[in-house]
Motif scaffolding. Sequence first.
Motif, PDB file in Angstrom:
ATOM      1  N   LYS A   1       0.835  -1.206   0.000  1.00 32.79           N
ATOM      2  CA  LYS A   1       0.000   0.000   0.000  1.00 32.79           C
ATOM      3  C   LYS A   1       0.864   1.249   0.000  1.00 32.79           C
ATOM      4  O   LYS A   1       0.543   2.235  -0.669  1.00 32.79           O
ATOM      5  N   ASN A   2       1.978   1.211   0.736  1.00 30.28           N
ATOM      6  CA  ASN A   2       2.899   2.352   0.738  1.00 30.28           C
ATOM      7  C   ASN A   2       3.527   2.556  -0.629  1.00 30.28           C
ATOM      8  O   ASN A   2       3.639   3.688  -1.125  1.00 30.28           O
TER       9      ASN A   2
ATOM     10  N   SER B   1       1.158   4.139  -3.465  1.00 30.18           N
ATOM     11  CA  SER B   1       0.576   5.456  -3.193  1.00 30.18           C
ATOM     12  C   SER B   1      -0.822   5.348  -2.593  1.00 30.18           C
ATOM     13  O   SER B   1      -1.707   6.150  -2.899  1.00 30.18           O
TER      14      SER B   1
ATOM     15  N   PHE C   1      -1.691   5.772   0.565  1.00 34.51           N
ATOM     16  CA  PHE C   1      -1.983   6.680   1.675  1.00 34.51           C
ATOM     17  C   PHE C   1      -2.101   8.142   1.223  1.00 34.51           C
ATOM     18  O   PHE C   1      -2.526   8.987   1.995  1.00 34.51           O
ATOM     19  N   ARG C   2      -1.689   8.416   0.017  1.00 29.03           N
ATOM     20  CA  ARG C   2      -1.803   9.760  -0.573  1.00 29.03           C
ATOM     21  C   ARG C   2      -1.156  10.823   0.320  1.00 29.03           C
ATOM     22  O   ARG C   2      -1.710  11.885   0.575  1.00 29.03           O
ATOM     23  N   GLU C   3       0.055  10.514   0.757  1.00 29.56           N
ATOM     24  CA  GLU C   3       0.795  11.465   1.588  1.00 29.56           C
ATOM     25  C   GLU C   3       2.290  11.266   1.396  1.00 29.56           C
ATOM     26  O   GLU C   3       2.798  10.145   1.436  1.00 29.56           O
TER      27      GLU C   3
ATOM     28  N   SER D   1       2.254   5.500   7.396  1.00 27.84           N
ATOM     29  CA  SER D   1       1.102   5.960   6.604  1.00 27.84           C
ATOM     30  C   SER D   1       1.543   6.909   5.505  1.00 27.84           C
ATOM     31  O   SER D   1       0.851   7.869   5.177  1.00 27.84           O
ATOM     32  N   ALA D   2       2.716   6.653   4.936  1.00 31.38           N
ATOM     33  CA  ALA D   2       3.257   7.513   3.881  1.00 31.38           C
ATOM     34  C   ALA D   2       3.505   6.715   2.607  1.00 31.38           C
ATOM     35  O   ALA D   2       3.755   5.510   2.650  1.00 31.38           O
ATOM     36  N   ASP D   3       3.442   7.409   1.474  1.00 26.16           N
ATOM     37  CA  ASP D   3       3.782   6.802   0.188  1.00 26.16           C
ATOM     38  C   ASP D   3       5.264   6.979  -0.123  1.00 26.16           C
ATOM     39  O   ASP D   3       5.839   6.209  -0.889  1.00 26.16           O
TER      40      ASP D   3
ATOM     41  N   CYS E   1       7.922   2.586   4.111  1.00 32.48           N
ATOM     42  CA  CYS E   1       7.608   3.073   2.764  1.00 32.48           C
ATOM     43  C   CYS E   1       8.913   3.350   2.018  1.00 32.48           C
ATOM     44  O   CYS E   1       9.995   3.340   2.626  1.00 32.48           O
TER      45      CYS E   1
END
Length: 292
Positions: A146-147, A150, A152-154, A252-254, A284
């Motif tokens: 998921k990281n 992208s 988490f969109r951050e 929680s970052a990309d 990430c």
Amino acid sequence: MRAVEQDLVVGVDGSEESLTAVDWAADEAVRRCVPLRIVYASAWQRYESHKPSFGVHRGPAHVFADHIIGQTVERARRRAPAVKVTSDVVAEDPATLLIRESGRGTTVVVGSRGKGELTSLLLGSVSLSVAAHAPSPVIVVRGGEKNRDSGFREVVVGVGEAGESGPALAFALRTAEARGVVLRAVHSWRCPAHAVPDEPRAGEPTDFHQIRAEGQLGEALRGIEGGDATVSVRKDVVEGHARTALLAASASADLLVVGARRRKGHLGMQLGPVNHAVLHRAACPVAVVPHT
């Protein structure tokens, strides 16, 4: 502000981790609207337990290299049909090759590890060497799916001492713009032990240090806030060690962006303990952006 314009170069060795790096680089090339070049340093064969071959016995080595490049180029073109993909096989040490590529103004992408127990250690050392010495940004692709995708969109950027975070901030801002995501600026602070009262109250030293840290972060962001209305900037002032704050933010970052000092003529490793920690343990991908 315009999106990142640096071309992308990704180093491969045939490992699953390097194929993951190719996927990530292809997606990033789409976002940046830049070409992608895949390079293979044939000296990797020394680390893969291949015996040196000379003269007429060089054939298998070339076949092996062609297979690696062919596989990764096809993979990148399937993933990003609109991206121009080129490739190159160079008989050179991988770290030397990728550092030289970085010197041409490209952003270099590498995987986090290689094939097998021994190779994993060696590729890790190559990635660290490139991140430590490359004159342009280096991105080590690691972390969860998921990281990497992208999800988490951050984009997170670590903001350190005044005057040292400009290049990392600029890179992070351009990356967030290209992705259309939030930019989260993380600045950590620690209260000196002698400044902590026995019974803290509002307005006493711990509050002072936090307010000071918030001011430092605001000063660092002054040059970018308002410069691009398309990017939402989130300020995050955290008490504690910088590595702890950045590792927590990476969950929680990309992409996590950190700066690295470059000293002209200095031959030692250029990565401090914070950068070593995030390169080894971040959840990430990590971008290391040099500054002088």
